[in-house]
Design a protein around this motif. Structure first.
Motif, short mmCIF file in Angstrom:
data_model
loop_
_atom_site.label_atom_id
_atom_site.label_comp_id
_atom_site.label_asym_id
_atom_site.label_seq_id
_atom_site.Cartn_x
_atom_site.Cartn_y
_atom_site.Cartn_z
N GLN A 247 32.33 26.36 -25.98
CA GLN A 247 32.40 25.66 -24.70
C GLN A 247 31.09 25.78 -23.93
O GLN A 247 30.60 24.81 -23.36
N LYS A 248 30.51 26.97 -23.91
CA LYS A 248 29.27 27.21 -23.17
C LYS A 248 28.13 26.37 -23.74
O LYS A 248 27.32 25.82 -23.00
N ASP A 249 28.07 26.23 -25.07
CA ASP A 249 27.03 25.43 -25.70
C ASP A 249 27.16 23.96 -25.32
O ASP A 249 26.16 23.28 -25.08
N MET A 250 28.40 23.47 -25.25
CA MET A 250 28.62 22.08 -24.87
C MET A 250 28.19 21.85 -23.43
O MET A 250 27.58 20.83 -23.11
N LEU A 251 28.49 22.79 -22.55
CA LEU A 251 28.09 22.69 -21.15
C LEU A 251 26.57 22.70 -21.02
O LEU A 251 25.99 21.89 -20.30
N SER A 252 25.92 23.58 -21.75
CA SER A 252 24.46 23.66 -21.71
C SER A 252 23.83 22.36 -22.19
O SER A 252 22.84 21.89 -21.62
N ALA A 253 24.40 21.78 -23.23
CA ALA A 253 23.88 20.52 -23.76
C ALA A 253 24.03 19.40 -22.73
O ALA A 253 23.12 18.58 -22.55
N ARG A 254 25.18 19.37 -22.06
CA ARG A 254 25.40 18.34 -21.03
C ARG A 254 24.41 18.53 -19.88
O ARG A 254 23.89 17.55 -19.34
N GLU A 255 24.17 19.78 -19.48
CA GLU A 255 23.21 20.05 -18.40
C GLU A 255 21.81 19.59 -18.80
O GLU A 255 21.09 18.98 -18.00
N ARG A 256 21.39 19.88 -20.03
CA ARG A 256 20.06 19.46 -20.49
C ARG A 256 19.95 17.94 -20.50
O ARG A 256 18.95 17.37 -20.07
N ARG A 257 20.99 17.27 -20.99
CA ARG A 257 21.00 15.81 -21.02
C ARG A 257 20.92 15.25 -19.61
O ARG A 257 20.19 14.28 -19.35
N LEU A 258 21.65 15.86 -18.69
CA LEU A 258 21.63 15.44 -17.29
C LEU A 258 20.24 15.61 -16.69
O LEU A 258 19.72 14.72 -16.02
N ARG A 259 19.60 16.75 -16.94
CA ARG A 259 18.26 17.01 -16.41
C ARG A 259 17.24 16.00 -16.96
O ARG A 259 16.38 15.52 -16.22
N ARG A 260 17.34 15.69 -18.25
CA ARG A 260 16.41 14.72 -18.84
C ARG A 260 16.62 13.33 -18.24
O ARG A 260 15.66 12.62 -17.93
N GLY A 261 17.88 12.93 -18.08
CA GLY A 261 18.18 11.62 -17.49
C GLY A 261 17.68 11.53 -16.06
O GLY A 261 17.13 10.51 -15.64
N ALA A 262 17.85 12.59 -15.30
CA ALA A 262 17.38 12.62 -13.91
C ALA A 262 15.85 12.54 -13.87
O ALA A 262 15.29 11.81 -13.05
N ALA A 263 15.19 13.26 -14.77
CA ALA A 263 13.72 13.25 -14.79
C ALA A 263 13.19 11.85 -15.10
O ALA A 263 12.18 11.43 -14.54
N ARG A 264 13.88 11.11 -15.96
CA ARG A 264 13.45 9.73 -16.27
C ARG A 264 13.52 8.84 -15.03
O ARG A 264 12.78 7.87 -14.93
N LYS A 265 14.41 9.17 -14.09
CA LYS A 265 14.54 8.39 -12.86
C LYS A 265 13.73 8.99 -11.71
O LYS A 265 13.85 8.55 -10.57
N GLY A 266 12.94 10.02 -11.98
CA GLY A 266 12.13 10.64 -10.95
C GLY A 266 12.89 11.59 -10.06
O GLY A 266 12.46 11.89 -8.95
N LEU A 267 14.04 12.08 -10.54
CA LEU A 267 14.87 13.00 -9.77
C LEU A 267 14.90 14.36 -10.46
O LEU A 267 14.48 14.49 -11.60
N ALA A 268 15.40 15.34 -9.77
CA ALA A 268 15.55 16.68 -10.34
C ALA A 268 16.97 17.16 -10.11
O ALA A 268 17.62 16.76 -9.14
N ILE A 269 17.45 18.01 -10.99
CA ILE A 269 18.78 18.60 -10.87
C ILE A 269 18.61 20.09 -10.61
O ILE A 269 17.87 20.77 -11.32
N ARG A 270 19.29 20.58 -9.60
CA ARG A 270 19.29 22.01 -9.30
C ARG A 270 20.74 22.47 -9.27
O ARG A 270 21.62 21.73 -8.83
N LYS A 271 20.99 23.67 -9.68
CA LYS A 271 22.35 24.22 -9.63
C LYS A 271 22.48 25.03 -8.35
O LYS A 271 21.66 25.90 -8.08
N ALA A 272 23.47 24.71 -7.54
CA ALA A 272 23.70 25.43 -6.29
C ALA A 272 24.14 26.86 -6.61
O ALA A 272 25.00 27.07 -7.45
N SER A 273 23.54 27.83 -5.93
CA SER A 273 23.80 29.22 -6.29
C SER A 273 24.52 30.01 -5.20
O SER A 273 24.76 31.20 -5.38
N HIS A 274 24.84 29.38 -4.08
CA HIS A 274 25.52 30.13 -3.03
C HIS A 274 26.39 29.20 -2.19
O HIS A 274 26.30 27.99 -2.28
#
Length: 70
Positions: A3-30
């Motif tokens: 499950q953790k590997d699938m989540l990590s893969a989805r996060e990486r795919r999301l970050r790459r897609g956002a970067a192509r649109k000039g955006l960044a993804i950050r994970k809220a930590s608090h």
């Protein structure tokens, strides 16, 4: 695949897609948004507003994927 590997893969795919649109993804930590995702526009310098009333500036993974796909 774990499950953790699938989540990590989805996060990486999301970050790459956002970067192509000039955006960044950050994970809220608090606060109430902990574990959710911020979609950040570097030119604007802050997070983009989501459609959620309870979490106005953070997205679940699915919501972030849908926002980036638009």
């Amino acid at each position: 695949m774990a499950q953790k590997d699938m989540l990590s893969a989805r996060e990486r795919r999301l970050r790459r897609g956002a970067a192509r649109k000039g955006l960044a993804i950050r994970k809220a930590s608090h606060g109430q948004d902990r574990g959710r995702y911020l979609v950040v526009d570097p030119e604007f310098g802050g997070p983009i507003r989501s459609h959620s009333r309870t979490h106005p500036y953070s997205f679940s993974l699915e919501e972030a994927e849908n926002y980036i796909a638009e």
